[in-house]
Design an enzyme around this catalytic site. Structure first.
Site, PDB file in Angstrom:
ATOM      1  CG  ASP A  57      -1.908   1.086   1.325  1.00 44.29           C
ATOM      2  OD1 ASP A  57      -1.964   1.939   0.406  1.00 44.29           O
ATOM      3  OD2 ASP A  57      -2.669   1.122   2.313  1.00 44.29           O
ATOM      4  CB  ALA A  72       1.289   7.198   4.836  1.00 43.80           C
ATOM      5  CB  ALA A  73       4.894   6.121   0.221  1.00 39.81           C
ATOM      6  N   GLY A  74       4.782   9.189   0.752  1.00 44.14           N
ATOM      7  CA  GLY A  74       5.364  10.523   0.599  1.00 44.14           C
ATOM      8  C   GLY A  74       5.449  11.276   1.912  1.00 44.14           C
ATOM      9  CG  ASP A  75       1.970  12.442   4.008  1.00 45.95           C
ATOM     10  OD1 ASP A  75       2.269  13.470   3.363  1.00 45.95           O
ATOM     11  OD2 ASP A  75       0.805  12.017   4.102  1.00 45.95           O
ATOM     12  CB  ALA A 100       5.711   3.637   4.913  1.00 42.96           C
ATOM     13  N   GLY A 146      -2.421   0.842   5.221  1.00 47.13           N
ATOM     14  CA  GLY A 146      -2.892   1.991   5.983  1.00 47.13           C
ATOM     15  C   GLY A 146      -1.946   3.164   5.965  1.00 47.13           C
ATOM     16  CB  SER A 199       2.063   2.210   6.790  1.00 48.13           C
ATOM     17  OG  SER A 199       2.016   3.576   6.435  1.00 48.13           O
TER      18      SER A 199
END
Length: 80
Positions: free
Chosen positions: A21, A24-27, A57, A62, A66
């Protein structure tokens, strides 16, 4: 990821992981990069740390759940 300022140009390839998933990878990347800067780490270390955190992450489902803990990111090892 790429970073550039007047003194340096940095490139950090993505780590190869099994993606579940991308939420939230960028955050996660941005948060870890900024945290590294706030800890006065060299920018090359910040971008590497951020890439590791984002790689972890995306292996989880999620958003908030994550995001890995700092110690987990420090232990992370994978190929780019």
């Amino acid at each position: 990821a790429m970073y550039a300022d007047k003194q340096e140009n940095l490139y950090q390839p993505a780590y190869k992981v099994a993606v579940q998933d991308t939420t939230a990878a960028g955050d996660t990347f941005t948060g870890y990069f900024m945290a590294g800067l706030l800890k006065d780490l060299p920018k090359a270390e910040c971008i590497k740390l951020a890439a590791k955190a984002a790689a972890i992450a995306v292996t989880r489902l999620g958003a908030a759940p994550s995001i890995p803990e700092w110690a987990e990111v420090e232990r992370f090892s994978a190929k780019v």
